[in-house]
Scaffold this active site. Structure first.
Site, PDB file in Angstrom:
ATOM      1  N   LYS A  12       0.701  -1.320  -0.203  1.00 48.67           N
ATOM      2  CA  LYS A  12      -0.222  -0.261   0.414  1.00 48.67           C
ATOM      3  C   LYS A  12       1.090   1.386  -0.103  1.00 48.67           C
ATOM      4  O   LYS A  12       1.914   1.302   0.382  1.00 48.67           O
ATOM      5  CB  LYS A  12      -0.555   0.301   1.474  1.00 48.67           C
ATOM      6  N   PHE A  61     -15.313   3.309   7.203  1.00 54.56           N
ATOM      7  CA  PHE A  61     -13.923   3.839   6.544  1.00 54.56           C
ATOM      8  C   PHE A  61     -13.928   3.705   5.245  1.00 54.56           C
ATOM      9  O   PHE A  61     -12.566   3.805   4.744  1.00 54.56           O
ATOM     10  CB  PHE A  61     -13.268   2.353   7.317  1.00 54.56           C
ATOM     11  N   ARG A 103      -2.339 -14.441   3.790  1.00 57.00           N
ATOM     12  CA  ARG A 103      -2.678 -13.609   5.015  1.00 57.00           C
ATOM     13  C   ARG A 103      -2.429 -14.091   6.397  1.00 57.00           C
ATOM     14  O   ARG A 103      -1.693 -13.227   7.066  1.00 57.00           O
ATOM     15  CB  ARG A 103      -4.419 -13.538   4.864  1.00 57.00           C
ATOM     16  N   THR A 109      -5.279  -7.277  10.903  1.00 59.13           N
ATOM     17  CA  THR A 109      -6.104  -5.896   9.616  1.00 59.13           C
ATOM     18  C   THR A 109      -5.476  -4.594  10.629  1.00 59.13           C
ATOM     19  O   THR A 109      -5.085  -3.723  10.419  1.00 59.13           O
ATOM     20  CB  THR A 109      -7.013  -5.554   9.328  1.00 59.13           C
ATOM     21  N   ARG A 122       2.313  -6.259   8.744  1.00 56.01           N
ATOM     22  CA  ARG A 122       1.697  -5.807   9.544  1.00 56.01           C
ATOM     23  C   ARG A 122       2.203  -4.930  10.438  1.00 56.01           C
ATOM     24  O   ARG A 122       2.045  -3.917  10.443  1.00 56.01           O
ATOM     25  CB  ARG A 122       0.111  -5.659   9.400  1.00 56.01           C
ATOM     26  N   ASN A 132      -2.573   0.180   7.011  1.00 60.47           N
ATOM     27  CA  ASN A 132      -2.045  -1.328   7.170  1.00 60.47           C
ATOM     28  C   ASN A 132      -1.439  -1.730   6.526  1.00 60.47           C
ATOM     29  O   ASN A 132      -0.588  -3.560   6.368  1.00 60.47           O
ATOM     30  CB  ASN A 132      -2.654  -2.350   7.644  1.00 60.47           C
ATOM     31  N   HIS A 135      -2.162  -5.477   1.355  1.00 59.48           N
ATOM     32  CA  HIS A 135      -4.149  -6.147   1.357  1.00 59.48           C
ATOM     33  C   HIS A 135      -3.486  -7.336   0.778  1.00 59.48           C
ATOM     34  O   HIS A 135      -2.134  -8.155   0.331  1.00 59.48           O
ATOM     35  CB  HIS A 135      -4.406  -5.716  -0.071  1.00 59.48           C
TER      36      HIS A 135
END
Length: 160
Positions: A12, A61, A103, A109, A122, A132, A135
């Protein structure tokens, strides 16, 4: 029948804007466990971000997420778990997916939960629940849609 082996990952904007020196280090960490099949660096337009995150429209959000994801470049990547290649050659493991391993690798998250999980990306690089750093597709259906969004011809060119 083989299960879908790919997942979509995104590095990100917070990584590229504030921690750009860490990108190579992050890519090396990813490559230690995953094969990177495709990657590119792009800046999402407002319309592209709204389309990509359409399932979150109406959530508290959403506006913050769209604003964040359009503020700088991102790096979408198509990944597969390296252990799948080994497992597929040795046996018929029914867990032939890269979604959960990715993940698990990036962690929760929520920033505080991620910081409690040793070794997750993260926890190391995320600065808030929105910022964070990474993705990961949540399901096979999401992974297919997300890969097609960023890499429209990849799946049709990589059918087995």
């Amino acid at each position: 029948m083989n299960k879908f082996k790919y997942t979509l990952a995104i590095i990100k904007p917070d990584i590229l804007v504030k921690q750009n020196q860490n990108v190579d280090k992050i890519i090396n960490k990813i490559e230690s466990k995953f094969i990177i099949h495709q990657r590119k660096q792009i800046k999402l337009s407002l319309e592209e971000a709204e389309q990509f995150y359409k399932d979150h429209r109406g959530k508290f959000f959403y506006e913050r997420l769209i604003s964040f994801m359009t503020r700088g470049d991102i790096i979408p990547l198509i990944l597969s778990d390296k252990s799948l290649e080994i497992n597929n050659n040795n046996n018929n493991n029914n867990n032939n997916t890269s979604i959960k391993p990715w993940r698990d690798f990036i962690g929760p998250t929520h920033r505080d939960k991620a910081r409690e999980q040793i070794g997750c990306l993260r926890g190391e690089y995320g600065t808030s629940d929105t910022r964070n750093a990474f993705h990961g597709s949540g399901s096979e259906e999401e992974a297919i849609d997300e890969i097609n969004f960023f890499f429209p011809h990849f799946l049709e060119n990589n059918k087995k």
